[in-house]
Design an enzyme around this catalytic site. Sequence first.
Site, PDB file in Angstrom:
ATOM      1  N   ASP A 175      -3.115  -9.552   8.151  1.00  0.00           N
ATOM      2  CA  ASP A 175      -1.922  -9.390   8.976  1.00  0.00           C
ATOM      3  C   ASP A 175      -1.938  -8.040   9.693  1.00  0.00           C
ATOM      4  O   ASP A 175      -1.239  -7.854  10.691  1.00  0.00           O
ATOM      5  CB  ASP A 175      -0.646  -9.548   8.140  1.00  0.00           C
ATOM      6  CG  ASP A 175      -0.539  -8.560   6.988  1.00  0.00           C
ATOM      7  OD1 ASP A 175      -1.581  -8.093   6.499  1.00  0.00           O
ATOM      8  OD2 ASP A 175       0.585  -8.264   6.559  1.00  0.00           O
ATOM      9  N   ARG A 186      -4.856   1.296  -0.792  1.00  0.00           N
ATOM     10  CA  ARG A 186      -4.759  -0.157  -0.629  1.00  0.00           C
ATOM     11  C   ARG A 186      -4.529  -0.892  -1.948  1.00  0.00           C
ATOM     12  O   ARG A 186      -5.234  -0.664  -2.934  1.00  0.00           O
ATOM     13  CB  ARG A 186      -6.030  -0.703   0.020  1.00  0.00           C
ATOM     14  CG  ARG A 186      -5.922  -2.194   0.358  1.00  0.00           C
ATOM     15  CD  ARG A 186      -7.201  -2.749   0.948  1.00  0.00           C
ATOM     16  NE  ARG A 186      -7.003  -4.142   1.362  1.00  0.00           N
ATOM     17  CZ  ARG A 186      -7.994  -5.000   1.629  1.00  0.00           C
ATOM     18  NH1 ARG A 186      -9.248  -4.588   1.563  1.00  0.00           N
ATOM     19  NH2 ARG A 186      -7.722  -6.247   1.985  1.00  0.00           N
ATOM     20  N   CYS A 238       0.824  -1.197   0.000  1.00  0.00           N
ATOM     21  CA  CYS A 238       0.000   0.000   0.000  1.00  0.00           C
ATOM     22  C   CYS A 238       0.862   1.252   0.000  1.00  0.00           C
ATOM     23  O   CYS A 238       2.077   1.201  -0.116  1.00  0.00           O
ATOM     24  CB  CYS A 238      -0.901   0.003   1.230  1.00  0.00           C
ATOM     25  SG  CYS A 238      -1.834  -1.537   1.440  1.00  0.00           S
ATOM     26  N   ILE A 254      -3.772  -7.706  -1.223  1.00  0.00           N
ATOM     27  CA  ILE A 254      -2.937  -8.890  -1.421  1.00  0.00           C
ATOM     28  C   ILE A 254      -3.427 -10.046  -0.546  1.00  0.00           C
ATOM     29  O   ILE A 254      -3.614 -11.163  -1.011  1.00  0.00           O
ATOM     30  CB  ILE A 254      -1.454  -8.594  -1.080  1.00  0.00           C
ATOM     31  CG1 ILE A 254      -0.922  -7.439  -1.939  1.00  0.00           C
ATOM     32  CG2 ILE A 254      -0.603  -9.844  -1.268  1.00  0.00           C
ATOM     33  CD1 ILE A 254      -0.749  -7.727  -3.392  1.00  0.00           C
ATOM     34  N   ASN A 296       1.933  -0.347   5.412  1.00  0.00           N
ATOM     35  CA  ASN A 296       2.371  -0.724   4.068  1.00  0.00           C
ATOM     36  C   ASN A 296       3.332  -1.885   4.201  1.00  0.00           C
ATOM     37  O   ASN A 296       4.401  -1.736   4.792  1.00  0.00           O
ATOM     38  CB  ASN A 296       3.057   0.474   3.403  1.00  0.00           C
ATOM     39  CG  ASN A 296       3.835   0.106   2.158  1.00  0.00           C
ATOM     40  OD1 ASN A 296       3.487  -0.839   1.460  1.00  0.00           O
ATOM     41  ND2 ASN A 296       4.894   0.844   1.875  1.00  0.00           N
ATOM     42  N   GLY A 297       2.968  -3.052   3.694  1.00  0.00           N
ATOM     43  CA  GLY A 297       3.892  -4.174   3.760  1.00  0.00           C
ATOM     44  C   GLY A 297       3.197  -5.496   4.015  1.00  0.00           C
ATOM     45  O   GLY A 297       1.983  -5.640   3.844  1.00  0.00           O
ATOM     46  N   GLU A 298       3.987  -6.468   4.417  1.00  0.00           N
ATOM     47  CA  GLU A 298       3.482  -7.799   4.737  1.00  0.00           C
ATOM     48  C   GLU A 298       4.234  -8.357   5.939  1.00  0.00           C
ATOM     49  O   GLU A 298       5.461  -8.293   5.989  1.00  0.00           O
ATOM     50  CB  GLU A 298       3.679  -8.768   3.560  1.00  0.00           C
ATOM     51  CG  GLU A 298       3.089  -8.331   2.234  1.00  0.00           C
ATOM     52  CD  GLU A 298       1.568  -8.380   2.189  1.00  0.00           C
ATOM     53  OE1 GLU A 298       0.959  -8.884   3.161  1.00  0.00           O
ATOM     54  OE2 GLU A 298       0.998  -7.907   1.190  1.00  0.00           O
ATOM     55  N   GLY A 330      15.481 -11.347  -6.493  1.00  0.00           N
ATOM     56  CA  GLY A 330      16.668 -11.888  -5.843  1.00  0.00           C
ATOM     57  C   GLY A 330      17.551 -10.903  -5.119  1.00  0.00           C
ATOM     58  O   GLY A 330      18.711 -11.224  -4.821  1.00  0.00           O
TER      59      GLY A 330
END
Length: 620
Positions: free
Chosen positions: A98, A48, A2, A51, A73-75, A369
């Site tokens: 989460d 938003r 987000c 996810i 903002n994030g996971e 990566g």
Amino acid sequence: MCGISGLINKSNIQTELLTKEMTKIIAHRGPDKEDYYFHKKLGLGHRRLSIIDLSEDGSQPMHYQNKYTIVYNGEIYNYQEIREELKQQNYTFQTKSDTEVLLTAYDFWGYECLQKFNGMWSFALYDHTKNLLFCSRDRFGIKPFYYYNKQNYFAFASEIKQFTVLPDWEAKLNKQIAYEFLSYSFSDHTEQTFFQEVYQLKGGHYLLYNLSDHQISIQQYYKLNPQKRLQLPFNRAKEKLYEILHSSVRYRMISDVKVGSCLSGGLDSSSIVVEVNKILNESGLTGLQETVSACSEHKKFDESDYINLVVNHTGCINHKVFPQYEKLWSDFEKIVWHQDEPFGSASIFAQWCVFEEANKNNITVMLDGQGSDECLAGYFQFFGNYLVNDFIHLNWTTLLKNRQEIKSLHNLSDLDLLRFSLSSTLTGILYKFGLQFGGKLGDHWLGSKQDITLYPAWKTTNNCIENESLEQIIRTKLPVLLHNEDRNSMAFSIESRVPFLDYRFVELALSLSPNYKINKGQTKYILREMMKTSLPEEITNRQDKMAFVTPEEIWIKENQEEILNELIDLVKNSNGFVNFQLPEYFRQIMNDQKKFDSTIFRFLAFSKWLKVFNVEINNS
């Protein structure tokens, strides 16, 4: 993933209107929903990108028992385990998100909740009970957090451009940061940004803002310790590192939308792709992985052969893009706008094209990566630290053996190895006397040197691999790569995830013996050994390093006139900041009188940035 906004009114500004304007600017970060929370003189905004938990239950700003309100903002990848742990403490949950777990974790552990999270984040949590704003950024700064503190207000944001709508905004050049970028190619290495008075919260830190007295305090909650070396046998180290990598990839596949991967054909991205493939196969989803790759019509810069090897090996669906100069030039100002700050090479454009292609194919989450090279000694620079360590400990036989293996495998000269070694160990001395190794003066590119410290104090001397890794992770390499990746991906409403930056992987990698990372002249030795039964031999044995390369030199030499005109404009409009001899230097490069390097592109990006953000250069 987000975008967040926040504004605290210290006097008499239009909190609601300005918060909404700040939030609308970053619609690209969250196209699915926009919402706000206002309380007295506090405004919070959220965009938003859905996810996890796509329902309205996952919307933000989110509230918890009239005690806390958050924009995030994030996971948090391990949120399910944390939720189960909190249930044992008699907590109940209303959503599958989460975000609710984050709020509940704060209620139980306070600021220490940050130690529990495995993920990437930036958030601002308003604690109603303390009249306090608790802001945090993940351990390595994967997700951005900027703040701007003025007499009449305090503001925070996901992107610097959000501040441009605020009262009294002035885009003034931070000459010190510009100097270090133009002369040494460094950016994102300190709390400061290219804009005066705009700061970033560094990775591994949190910020507390007391709304009662408007006091700010910043604390570091996470610090890597590279001196803590584990005495693990190689096979056990390899086994443990692989277990963490596999777990990390599995975590980063948690999503309620389509997940894909960036694939360059190098060891790092190929390792992620093959691990994703294993996890999908376990679920009976063989052949459903989608990958995106940047290729080139110029064979020297093309990795298609390696990409095709991995595609054939895994059966994944591959989308290829071929970045062109014409598109770079037409998109240049748009890229600068999304990046907020100048960037150092055209490689960022290849990555831009990859995420654009992912968006066209409706891929919302992409694995990448980043982080492996910094953790596992993947750059040639590490050869200098490796050999110097032998020298310091008087391991002459080992030094000669390692030197010969590195030279033979990579076709490097003794002069190359000397350069790597000196740039590691004599950095402080070289900078103190104003010299970059290679003979260029550190202030060579500047006309005006007012208000500039010519020899940056943050440069360190690294005589071992562990310290060089730490330097690259927290300061010199990784922060700018993460900056570029976040802005490139979010420009196309895509969440980018980086499995090699699971903190468990980083901590274990930094604790391993240097000989597990550089061995027999090979970089990232332990990763090659980990993956040699899972990847084609041509991939694990690759010694060249490319990664989002573009034919930058060819493009510039084929389009000299418009680039020269841009550089001339830069000199004219820089108020004496840029050396008037820059166009002549460019001509010498074009005539092969001087060696081509990234200097020209840095000035080109700097010029575009000054125009896009209407930046003032004050020499008073």
